[in-house]
Design an enzyme around this catalytic site. Structure first.
Site, PDB file in Angstrom:
ATOM      1  N   GLY A 106      33.613  71.570  21.906  1.00 21.00           N
ATOM      2  CA  GLY A 106      34.330  70.552  21.027  1.00 21.00           C
ATOM      3  C   GLY A 106      35.619  69.908  21.367  1.00 21.00           C
ATOM      4  CB  ALA A 107      37.877  70.771  24.047  1.00 18.70           C
ATOM      5  N   GLY A 108      36.363  68.228  24.154  1.00 22.76           N
ATOM      6  CA  GLY A 108      36.012  66.864  24.412  1.00 22.76           C
ATOM      7  C   GLY A 108      35.784  65.883  23.256  1.00 22.76           C
ATOM      8  CG  ASP A 109      32.550  66.532  21.054  1.00 21.00           C
ATOM      9  OD1 ASP A 109      32.237  65.606  22.090  1.00 21.00           O
ATOM     10  OD2 ASP A 109      31.870  67.610  20.996  1.00 21.00           O
ATOM     11  CG  ASN A 163      46.066  65.486  27.047  1.00 23.89           C
ATOM     12  OD1 ASN A 163      44.742  65.304  27.329  1.00 23.89           O
ATOM     13  ND2 ASN A 163      46.953  65.182  27.963  1.00 23.89           N
ATOM     14  CG  ASP A 167      25.137  73.800  19.286  1.00 23.21           C
ATOM     15  OD1 ASP A 167      24.115  73.228  19.841  1.00 23.21           O
ATOM     16  OD2 ASP A 167      26.361  73.318  19.581  1.00 23.21           O
TER      17      ASP A 167
END
Ligand code: ADP
Length: 325
Positions: free
Chosen positions: A255-258, A289, A13
């Site tokens: 990257g929060a979801g990963d 979470n 990225d």
């Protein structure tokens, strides 16, 4: 041997050195490792779960940089391939002032797209406990067949299959193709994590409950819907609940979801499937979470993913705060 294997894209990225600009305005770019399944593998390794990554990068400086980055955080990259046919994928990604992302992909084709069914090391998969994949490798051949072969191998070997259908509309010919393509990965998974937006798009309804019902399938044991700063919702054949997020100062949600998926898989592997009830899922989702929240407090994905000790400290601190309130 890794406990969890993630398969999919691994790319660079390029992120502007200043925030709040579009790609035309950006004066310079900094390279950062990217690719959702690779982030999940990195997240697991940082949380102390042995993980491995399968996929392909170019046999070039960027590809070797990515392999090194994953290895440094503890991901097993012995099954990662280096292509001499195509270069490592690049994505220029800018967070504009209005909060929307501006994307520009260099994949014409990139090495990850040429990952071939013959490249899939089936013995490597059979040695693991869980297999995680995304939707980017389902966009075109031969990576699509390679992904499905790997998932099928995992299914036959009795692994837990986990799917994160990351929606990147710009990479598909059109919305209908995206919906169809993403749904090819759907029936294989026992665990699926989607965002609210992705679920609405896939089910073509705004009602999340109805959407979940519409897309439910026989193999599915757990659907987790992530809701950003609102936390997440879990649905199983016999339980359903909402788990609030932690309040943090978010600086970059990349990257929060990963990270969330890494925390989720770590938790799920600690319980036999028969014990995925409301009380264990509350605990597991709270942990996921926490991983997601911590990931938003730093820049970039892999550097911000927490270690197990960081998550424990964070949870303890938030428990004390809750007790003080
Ligand atoms: P994705 O869309 O990639 O699934 P989300 O933005 O929903 O990712 O974030 C995944 C998880 O990370 C959320 O369910 C939540 O637990 C946590 N998270 C994300 N953003 C925040 C935030 N601003 N504050 C606290 N937690 C967050």
């Amino acid at each position: 041997m890794p406990d969890v294997i993630a398969l999919g894209e691994l790319l660079i990225d390029f992120v502007p050195t200043v925030t709040g600009v579009n790609l035309i305005e950006a004066p310079a770019f900094k390279k950062a490792p990217g690719g959702a399944p690779a982030n999940v593998a990195a997240g697991l390794a940082k949380l102390g779960v042995p993980s491995g990554f399968m996929g392909q990068v170019g046999d070039d400086a960027f590809g070797h940089f990515l392999a090194q980055t994953l290895a440094e955080v503890g991901v097993d990259v012995s099954a990662l391939r280096f292509s001499s046919e195509a270069r490592t994928a690049l994505a220029f990604v800018s967070l504009r002032a209005d909060g929307e992302r501006d994307f520009l992909f260099y994949r014409h084709p990139s090495a990850d797209m040429l990952y071939h069914p013959d490249d899939v090391d089936q013995a490597y998969i059979r040695g693991a406990r869980a297999f995680h994949y995304g939707s980017i490798s389902l966009i075109g051949e031969p990576a699509r067949s390679a992904t499905l072969k790997a998932a099928e191998t995992a299914r036959e070997a009795g692994l837990l299959l986990s799917y994160d259908p990351n929606l990147r509309l710009a990479l598909w010919p059109d919305a209908a193709a995206a919906r169809r393509g993403i749904l090819t990965g759907w029936p294989l998974a026992q665990v699926i994590k989607v965002s609210e937006e992705e679920l609405r798009f896939l089910a073509q309804t705004d009602d999340l409950r109805q959407a979940a019902r519409k897309l439910w399938h026989q193999e599915l044991r757990l659907l987790v819907i992530t809701q950003g700063r609102a936390g997440c919702r879990y649905i199983t054949p016999s339980a359903e609940g909402q788990v609030p997020a932690f309040s943090v100062q978010a600086v970059d949600t990349t990257g929060a979801g990963d990270g969330f998926v890494a925390g989720l898989l770590k938790g799920l592997l600690q319980y036999p499937q028969a014990d995925w009830d409301a009380s264990s899922l509350q605990r597991i989702c709270r942990y996921a979470n926490a991983v997601g929240a911590i990931t938003t407090t730093g820049r970039g994905a892999i550097p911000s993913l927490p270690t197990a000790a960081q998550v424990e400290g964070f949870l303890q601190q938030h428990q004390e705060q809750a007790a003080d309130d």
